[in-house]
Motif scaffolding. Sequence first.
Motif, mmCIF file in Angstrom:
data_model
loop_
_atom_site.group_PDB
_atom_site.id
_atom_site.type_symbol
_atom_site.label_atom_id
_atom_site.label_comp_id
_atom_site.label_asym_id
_atom_site.label_seq_id
_atom_site.Cartn_x
_atom_site.Cartn_y
_atom_site.Cartn_z
ATOM 1 N N GLY A 128 -56.457 -21.673 -53.892
ATOM 2 C CA GLY A 128 -55.925 -22.099 -55.181
ATOM 3 C C GLY A 128 -55.288 -23.478 -55.146
ATOM 4 N N ASP A 129 -54.801 -23.907 -56.295
ATOM 5 C CA ASP A 129 -54.278 -25.255 -56.471
ATOM 6 C C ASP A 129 -52.772 -25.395 -56.285
ATOM 7 N N ASN A 130 -52.058 -24.293 -56.151
ATOM 8 C CA ASN A 130 -50.602 -24.354 -56.043
ATOM 9 C C ASN A 130 -50.182 -24.578 -54.594
ATOM 10 N N PRO A 131 -49.686 -25.771 -54.252
ATOM 11 C CA PRO A 131 -49.310 -26.042 -52.859
ATOM 12 C C PRO A 131 -48.154 -25.180 -52.349
ATOM 13 N N ASP A 132 -47.428 -24.511 -53.234
ATOM 14 C CA ASP A 132 -46.366 -23.599 -52.792
ATOM 15 C C ASP A 132 -46.938 -22.416 -52.013
ATOM 16 N N TYR A 133 -48.236 -22.144 -52.167
ATOM 17 C CA TYR A 133 -48.874 -21.009 -51.496
ATOM 18 C C TYR A 133 -49.772 -21.428 -50.344
ATOM 19 N N TRP A 134 -49.824 -22.699 -50.020
ATOM 20 C CA TRP A 134 -50.687 -23.152 -48.934
ATOM 21 C C TRP A 134 -50.002 -22.946 -47.590
ATOM 22 N N PRO A 135 -50.659 -22.238 -46.681
ATOM 23 C CA PRO A 135 -50.072 -22.028 -45.352
ATOM 24 C C PRO A 135 -50.327 -23.239 -44.447
ATOM 25 N N GLN A 136 -49.617 -23.281 -43.359
ATOM 26 C CA GLN A 136 -49.986 -24.182 -42.277
ATOM 27 C C GLN A 136 -51.349 -23.672 -41.813
ATOM 28 N N ARG A 137 -52.302 -24.578 -41.587
ATOM 29 C CA ARG A 137 -53.653 -24.131 -41.241
ATOM 30 C C ARG A 137 -54.263 -25.019 -40.166
ATOM 31 N N ALA A 138 -54.988 -24.400 -39.262
ATOM 32 C CA ALA A 138 -55.764 -25.125 -38.254
ATOM 33 C C ALA A 138 -57.190 -24.605 -38.302
ATOM 34 N N CYS A 139 -58.125 -25.482 -38.010
ATOM 35 C CA CYS A 139 -59.539 -25.094 -37.951
ATOM 36 C C CYS A 139 -60.093 -25.581 -36.622
ATOM 37 N N LEU A 140 -60.723 -24.689 -35.905
ATOM 38 C CA LEU A 140 -61.254 -25.019 -34.587
ATOM 39 C C LEU A 140 -62.724 -24.646 -34.498
ATOM 40 N N GLY A 141 -63.500 -25.477 -33.827
ATOM 41 C CA GLY A 141 -64.884 -25.146 -33.526
ATOM 42 C C GLY A 141 -64.929 -24.364 -32.224
ATOM 43 N N VAL A 142 -65.508 -23.170 -32.264
ATOM 44 C CA VAL A 142 -65.552 -22.297 -31.087
ATOM 45 C C VAL A 142 -66.915 -21.610 -31.008
ATOM 46 N N ALA A 143 -67.217 -21.064 -29.849
ATOM 47 C CA ALA A 143 -68.436 -20.271 -29.674
ATOM 48 C C ALA A 143 -68.127 -18.841 -30.106
ATOM 49 N N LEU A 144 -68.707 -18.423 -31.211
ATOM 50 C CA LEU A 144 -68.534 -17.050 -31.698
ATOM 51 C C LEU A 144 -69.763 -16.242 -31.290
ATOM 52 N N GLY A 145 -69.593 -14.963 -31.059
ATOM 53 C CA GLY A 145 -70.710 -14.119 -30.635
ATOM 54 C C GLY A 145 -71.708 -13.851 -31.746
ATOM 55 N N GLY A 146 -72.906 -13.481 -31.360
ATOM 56 C CA GLY A 146 -73.954 -13.148 -32.318
ATOM 57 C C GLY A 146 -74.242 -14.298 -33.251
ATOM 58 N N ASN A 147 -74.462 -13.967 -34.515
ATOM 59 C CA ASN A 147 -74.671 -14.975 -35.550
ATOM 60 C C ASN A 147 -73.436 -15.164 -36.418
ATOM 61 N N TRP A 148 -72.273 -14.763 -35.913
ATOM 62 C CA TRP A 148 -71.044 -14.936 -36.665
ATOM 63 C C TRP A 148 -70.698 -16.419 -36.709
ATOM 64 N N LEU A 149 -70.347 -16.898 -37.879
ATOM 65 C CA LEU A 149 -70.056 -18.311 -38.072
ATOM 66 C C LEU A 149 -68.586 -18.596 -38.316
ATOM 67 N N ILE A 150 -67.784 -17.555 -38.609
ATOM 68 C CA ILE A 150 -66.368 -17.761 -38.929
ATOM 69 C C ILE A 150 -65.540 -16.533 -38.567
ATOM 70 N N GLU A 151 -64.311 -16.792 -38.161
ATOM 71 C CA GLU A 151 -63.292 -15.757 -37.981
ATOM 72 C C GLU A 151 -61.970 -16.377 -38.403
ATOM 73 N N VAL A 152 -61.156 -15.617 -39.116
ATOM 74 C CA VAL A 152 -59.892 -16.125 -39.654
ATOM 75 C C VAL A 152 -58.762 -15.214 -39.195
ATOM 76 N N THR A 153 -57.684 -15.811 -38.667
ATOM 77 C CA THR A 153 -56.473 -15.051 -38.352
ATOM 78 C C THR A 153 -55.321 -15.650 -39.146
ATOM 79 N N VAL A 154 -54.462 -14.792 -39.667
ATOM 80 C CA VAL A 154 -53.319 -15.276 -40.451
ATOM 81 C C VAL A 154 -52.060 -14.501 -40.094
ATOM 82 N N THR A 155 -50.940 -15.138 -40.389
ATOM 83 C CA THR A 155 -49.627 -14.498 -40.375
ATOM 84 C C THR A 155 -49.071 -14.635 -41.777
ATOM 85 N N ALA A 156 -48.524 -13.551 -42.313
ATOM 86 C CA ALA A 156 -48.006 -13.555 -43.684
ATOM 87 C C ALA A 156 -46.715 -12.756 -43.760
#
Length: 168
Positions: free
Chosen positions: A134-162
């Motif tokens: 969304g557009d409200n920066p009050d709800y934007w978390p600290q975020r990092a994006c890393l390129g990694v070798a994921l198994g199979g044909n998986w292209l993304i995995e997301v972990t969060v703390t809330a």
Amino acid sequence: KTSFFRRNKGVVPRLAVELHPCARQFAYPELRLNSVCFCVAAHISLKTMINRIRGNAPHGRSISSAYKDLVWTVSNADEEHLGLAAQTAQALKNLDDNLAALGSDKTKLISANIYIANIDDKPIMDKVWNAWIGDNPDYWPQRACLGVALGGNWLIEVTVTALRTDVK
């Protein structure tokens, strides 16, 4: 001088139950018991305070955990044959479900780590992420994006703390 137990009809005070055995013997000499550690109660209550959701995670893992007012969760897509944009959308939808199961939502995110199979495809993921967050920066978390070798044909995995307000 009467003993502590006679004065209190044998009732162990709450403070003594919560103290470690070493501390109890100094605070309450009458509690020099060698048989039962009162700390067992603390260990049992800690176990019940941690909520875990197993989901479809492999053996030895949970998809979500919560302790007090914090939630940790991981998500990926349901279908690995899709492209990055579709896998991202599915992963974020699953993330919504995981957070809701433990009394939180994306407006309470503190941090996010996104792992993608090809870091050059980050703009594709960013487009889906930005629409979801969304557009409200009050709800934007600290975020990092890393390129990694994921198994199979998986292209993304997301972990969060809330944070969560619905503490169970």
